[in-house]
Scaffold this motif. Structure first.
Motif, PDB file in Angstrom:
ATOM      1  N   LEU A  28       6.600  11.540   2.796  1.00 47.81           N
ATOM      2  CA  LEU A  28       5.495  10.607   3.050  1.00 47.81           C
ATOM      3  C   LEU A  28       6.031   9.299   3.648  1.00 47.81           C
ATOM      4  O   LEU A  28       5.457   8.744   4.592  1.00 47.81           O
ATOM      5  N   ILE A  29       7.155   8.823   3.092  1.00 47.73           N
ATOM      6  CA  ILE A  29       7.771   7.572   3.577  1.00 47.73           C
ATOM      7  C   ILE A  29       8.225   7.746   5.030  1.00 47.73           C
ATOM      8  O   ILE A  29       7.984   6.894   5.886  1.00 47.73           O
ATOM      9  N   GLU A  30       8.867   8.886   5.282  1.00 50.09           N
ATOM     10  CA  GLU A  30       9.378   9.174   6.629  1.00 50.09           C
ATOM     11  C   GLU A  30       8.236   9.236   7.646  1.00 50.09           C
ATOM     12  O   GLU A  30       8.332   8.718   8.759  1.00 50.09           O
ATOM     13  N   ARG A  31       7.150   9.869   7.252  1.00 51.02           N
ATOM     14  CA  ARG A  31       6.001  10.005   8.156  1.00 51.02           C
ATOM     15  C   ARG A  31       5.385   8.630   8.451  1.00 51.02           C
ATOM     16  O   ARG A  31       5.025   8.328   9.587  1.00 51.02           O
ATOM     17  N   TYR A  32       5.259   7.812   7.406  1.00 49.73           N
ATOM     18  CA  TYR A  32       4.715   6.464   7.600  1.00 49.73           C
ATOM     19  C   TYR A  32       5.611   5.675   8.560  1.00 49.73           C
ATOM     20  O   TYR A  32       5.135   5.019   9.484  1.00 49.73           O
ATOM     21  N   ALA A  33       6.925   5.753   8.350  1.00 50.55           N
ATOM     22  CA  ALA A  33       7.879   5.005   9.180  1.00 50.55           C
ATOM     23  C   ALA A  33       7.799   5.463  10.637  1.00 50.55           C
ATOM     24  O   ALA A  33       7.741   4.647  11.560  1.00 50.55           O
ATOM     25  N   ALA A  34       7.763   6.788  10.839  1.00 49.82           N
ATOM     26  CA  ALA A  34       7.746   7.340  12.196  1.00 49.82           C
ATOM     27  C   ALA A  34       6.467   6.943  12.934  1.00 49.82           C
ATOM     28  O   ALA A  34       6.504   6.612  14.119  1.00 49.82           O
ATOM     29  N   ARG A  35       5.358   6.977  12.229  1.00 48.03           N
ATOM     30  CA  ARG A  35       4.067   6.713  12.887  1.00 48.03           C
ATOM     31  C   ARG A  35       3.769   5.225  13.035  1.00 48.03           C
ATOM     32  O   ARG A  35       3.043   4.827  13.932  1.00 48.03           O
ATOM     33  N   SER A  36       4.284   4.413  12.103  1.00 48.49           N
ATOM     34  CA  SER A  36       3.961   2.972  12.142  1.00 48.49           C
ATOM     35  C   SER A  36       5.019   2.155  12.869  1.00 48.49           C
ATOM     36  O   SER A  36       4.752   1.041  13.320  1.00 48.49           O
ATOM     37  N   GLY A  37       6.245   2.701  12.934  1.00 52.37           N
ATOM     38  CA  GLY A  37       7.342   1.943  13.526  1.00 52.37           C
ATOM     39  C   GLY A  37       7.874   0.850  12.608  1.00 52.37           C
ATOM     40  O   GLY A  37       8.715   0.042  13.007  1.00 52.37           O
ATOM     41  N   ARG A  38       7.410   0.819  11.350  1.00 50.52           N
ATOM     42  CA  ARG A  38       7.870  -0.235  10.433  1.00 50.52           C
ATOM     43  C   ARG A  38       9.175   0.145   9.750  1.00 50.52           C
ATOM     44  O   ARG A  38       9.453   1.309   9.514  1.00 50.52           O
ATOM     45  N   ASP A  39       9.926  -0.878   9.394  1.00 45.90           N
ATOM     46  CA  ASP A  39      11.157  -0.702   8.622  1.00 45.90           C
ATOM     47  C   ASP A  39      10.753  -0.438   7.168  1.00 45.90           C
ATOM     48  O   ASP A  39      10.086  -1.261   6.544  1.00 45.90           O
ATOM     49  N   VAL A  40      11.142   0.728   6.633  1.00 41.41           N
ATOM     50  CA  VAL A  40      10.758   1.071   5.253  1.00 41.41           C
ATOM     51  C   VAL A  40      11.984   1.093   4.328  1.00 41.41           C
ATOM     52  O   VAL A  40      11.949   1.686   3.261  1.00 41.41           O
ATOM     53  N   SER A  41      13.059   0.411   4.744  1.00 43.16           N
ATOM     54  CA  SER A  41      14.303   0.470   3.962  1.00 43.16           C
ATOM     55  C   SER A  41      14.147  -0.144   2.570  1.00 43.16           C
ATOM     56  O   SER A  41      14.914   0.167   1.666  1.00 43.16           O
ATOM     57  N   GLU A  42      13.141  -1.010   2.382  1.00 48.53           N
ATOM     58  CA  GLU A  42      12.949  -1.650   1.069  1.00 48.53           C
ATOM     59  C   GLU A  42      11.840  -0.984   0.257  1.00 48.53           C
ATOM     60  O   GLU A  42      11.336  -1.563  -0.704  1.00 48.53           O
TER      61      GLU A  42
ATOM     62  N   ASP B  82       0.838  -1.213   0.000  1.00 43.62           N
ATOM     63  CA  ASP B  82       0.000   0.000   0.000  1.00 43.62           C
ATOM     64  C   ASP B  82       0.866   1.255   0.000  1.00 43.62           C
ATOM     65  O   ASP B  82       0.577   2.226  -0.701  1.00 43.62           O
ATOM     66  N   LEU B  83       1.936   1.236   0.804  1.00 45.43           N
ATOM     67  CA  LEU B  83       2.826   2.401   0.856  1.00 45.43           C
ATOM     68  C   LEU B  83       3.518   2.617  -0.488  1.00 45.43           C
ATOM     69  O   LEU B  83       3.605   3.750  -0.970  1.00 45.43           O
ATOM     70  N   GLY B  84       3.987   1.531  -1.111  1.00 48.27           N
ATOM     71  CA  GLY B  84       4.652   1.642  -2.411  1.00 48.27           C
ATOM     72  C   GLY B  84       3.752   2.272  -3.460  1.00 48.27           C
ATOM     73  O   GLY B  84       4.182   3.118  -4.254  1.00 48.27           O
ATOM     74  N   LEU B  85       2.476   1.877  -3.461  1.00 45.87           N
ATOM     75  CA  LEU B  85       1.526   2.438  -4.426  1.00 45.87           C
ATOM     76  C   LEU B  85       1.294   3.923  -4.144  1.00 45.87           C
ATOM     77  O   LEU B  85       1.253   4.745  -5.068  1.00 45.87           O
ATOM     78  N   LEU B  86       1.173   4.261  -2.868  1.00 45.29           N
ATOM     79  CA  LEU B  86       0.967   5.665  -2.491  1.00 45.29           C
ATOM     80  C   LEU B  86       2.157   6.518  -2.910  1.00 45.29           C
ATOM     81  O   LEU B  86       1.996   7.632  -3.426  1.00 45.29           O
ATOM     82  N   VAL B  87       3.359   5.974  -2.721  1.00 46.72           N
ATOM     83  CA  VAL B  87       4.577   6.697  -3.127  1.00 46.72           C
ATOM     84  C   VAL B  87       4.601   6.871  -4.643  1.00 46.72           C
ATOM     85  O   VAL B  87       4.910   7.942  -5.160  1.00 46.72           O
ATOM     86  N   MET B  88       4.226   5.818  -5.368  1.00 51.32           N
ATOM     87  CA  MET B  88       4.207   5.896  -6.827  1.00 51.32           C
ATOM     88  C   MET B  88       3.278   7.009  -7.299  1.00 51.32           C
ATOM     89  O   MET B  88       3.619   7.797  -8.188  1.00 51.32           O
ATOM     90  N   TYR B  89       2.103   7.093  -6.677  1.00 52.76           N
ATOM     91  CA  TYR B  89       1.143   8.126  -7.072  1.00 52.76           C
ATOM     92  C   TYR B  89       1.557   9.522  -6.603  1.00 52.76           C
ATOM     93  O   TYR B  89       0.921  10.506  -6.960  1.00 52.76           O
ATOM     94  N   SER B  90       2.615   9.597  -5.796  1.00 50.77           N
ATOM     95  CA  SER B  90       3.111  10.891  -5.326  1.00 50.77           C
ATOM     96  C   SER B  90       4.332  11.343  -6.119  1.00 50.77           C
ATOM     97  O   SER B  90       5.013  12.291  -5.744  1.00 50.77           O
ATOM     98  N   MET B  91       4.618  10.630  -7.216  1.00 53.04           N
ATOM     99  CA  MET B  91       5.760  10.991  -8.061  1.00 53.04           C
ATOM    100  C   MET B  91       5.254  11.539  -9.397  1.00 53.04           C
ATOM    101  O   MET B  91       4.357  10.948  -9.994  1.00 53.04           O
ATOM    102  N   PRO B  92       5.809  12.656  -9.853  1.00 50.88           N
ATOM    103  CA  PRO B  92       5.360  13.216 -11.135  1.00 50.88           C
ATOM    104  C   PRO B  92       5.657  12.247 -12.278  1.00 50.88           C
ATOM    105  O   PRO B  92       6.723  11.638 -12.322  1.00 50.88           O
TER     106      PRO B  92
END
Length: 343
Positions: free
Chosen positions: A272-286, A239-249
């Protein structure tokens, strides 16, 4: 019997059902109109003059019941409604095809705006656009924080091997609509397969989470997440990957497919990635892998639309230009993976 109702919706039959199953809900004759914008399932706005509801049903003449499973959509919004995740209140599921010719469900109507393009966001200004985009991330974190077992969704999907299955499914989808050379798409598919990340603990995944699948209230907060037809239990970072994709021109002016990234004030993907990581506590390195996978998935979807266009099976504006977009999506996917390898 009224004959001016939209195809696929008989307001008199619907009223009869609601009067039987939900007495006192409806207080007059029902009228309905088709809401534009959904990709596959049909959505209707229904009213008796005072109350308003929404009806969701499969496309007319649908064949694959599993692809448009009303029970599944109704089940997930029913499970999530008592949680912090904003979804419409479910009213009724009807699996009796005698009523409307297909299974359907009814839910409460929610006031809000689905922003589909950067042009639609522009009038609300940069600050509000920023608030809306950040609200999208925060609500996604709330969704992924739901314990599936606690809300009765423990068996809602098969999280084991989720990414591998997804990649194979979209590869098969590509093969089904392959009628021209698409440089780079096999390389993108193969590289994604070689670099499959380890999934975090499974969560309820929306499957098509983006700005135009939510309703934004006048306070710029999300009033409801819509279109749950792709939802399952799986890897939340898809879900995060798709959201990031739609946030790229996209970098393609006048494109028939748009992202909202060009709207003034829209946060950059890194924020957006940083905010998701901070709020969810998930590893977003990939997250680059998941974003590249989103580019691949959209390339396959668009190629399917282009294929149907070449067969004369699509009607409407913009379809003639969809085919030109596919190489753009492939290129973005490959670039995202290259940056991941270099980073």
């Amino acid at each position: 019997m009224s004959s001016d109702h939209p195809p696929g919706l008989d307001p008199d039959r619907l009223r009869g059902l609601l009067d039987r199953e939900r007495p006192e809900l409806v207080h007059g004759p029902l009228t309905g109109r088709l809401i534009e914008g959904g990709r596959s399932n049909l959505t209707y706005d229904v009213t008796d003059g005072t109350g308003r509801w929404v009806v969701r049903r499969p496309p007319l003449g649908h064949v694959l019941a599993t692809a448009h499973d009303m029970r599944r959509e109704h089940r997930v919004i029913s499970a999530l409604h008592p949680t912090d995740v904003p979804v419409p209140r479910p009213v009724l599921l009807c699996e009796d095809e005698e009523v409307l010719g297909a299974p359907f469900y009814v839910m409460e109507f929610v006031e809000g705006t689905p922003y589909r393009t950067a042009e639609q966001l522009a009038p609300i200004g940069p600050e509000r656009t920023r608030a809306v985009a950040l609200s999208l991330v925060d609500t996604l974190v709330d969704l992924h924080a739901v314990d599936p077992a606690e809300v009765g969704l423990g068996d809602f999907g098969r999280p084991e091997g989720f990414l591998d299955r997804q990649l194979r499914r979209w590869g098969k989808q590509l093969d089904a609509s392959r009628n021209r050379d698409l440089p780079g798409i096999d390389e993108l598919h193969a590289t994604l397969g070689r670099e499959l990340p380890r999934s975090p603990a499974p969560a309820v995944v929306h499957g098509d989470y983006r700005l135009d699948n939510v309703l934004i209230g006048s306070d710029d907060r999300i009033r409801a997440i819509l279109d749950w037809e792709m939802s399952t239990l799986g890897d939340p970072l898809t879900d995060l990957g798709l959201l990031v994709m739609y946030s790229m021109p996209l970098g393609t002016p006048d494109s028939p497919v748009s992202t909202t990234a060009e709207a003034p004030g829209h946060p950059r993907p890194a924020e957006l990635i940083e905010r998701y990581a901070a709020r969810s506590g998930r590893d977003v390195s990939e997250v680059s892998w998941y974003t590249a996978f989103a580019w691949f998935k959209l390339a396959v979807i668009l190629e399917g639309i282009h294929y149907r266009y070449t067969l004369g099976q699509t009607v409407g504006r913009g379809f003639d230009r969809i085919g030109d977009l596919v190489p753009v999506f492939i290129e973005h996917g490959l670039t995202t993976l290259t940056r991941k390898q270099e980073g």
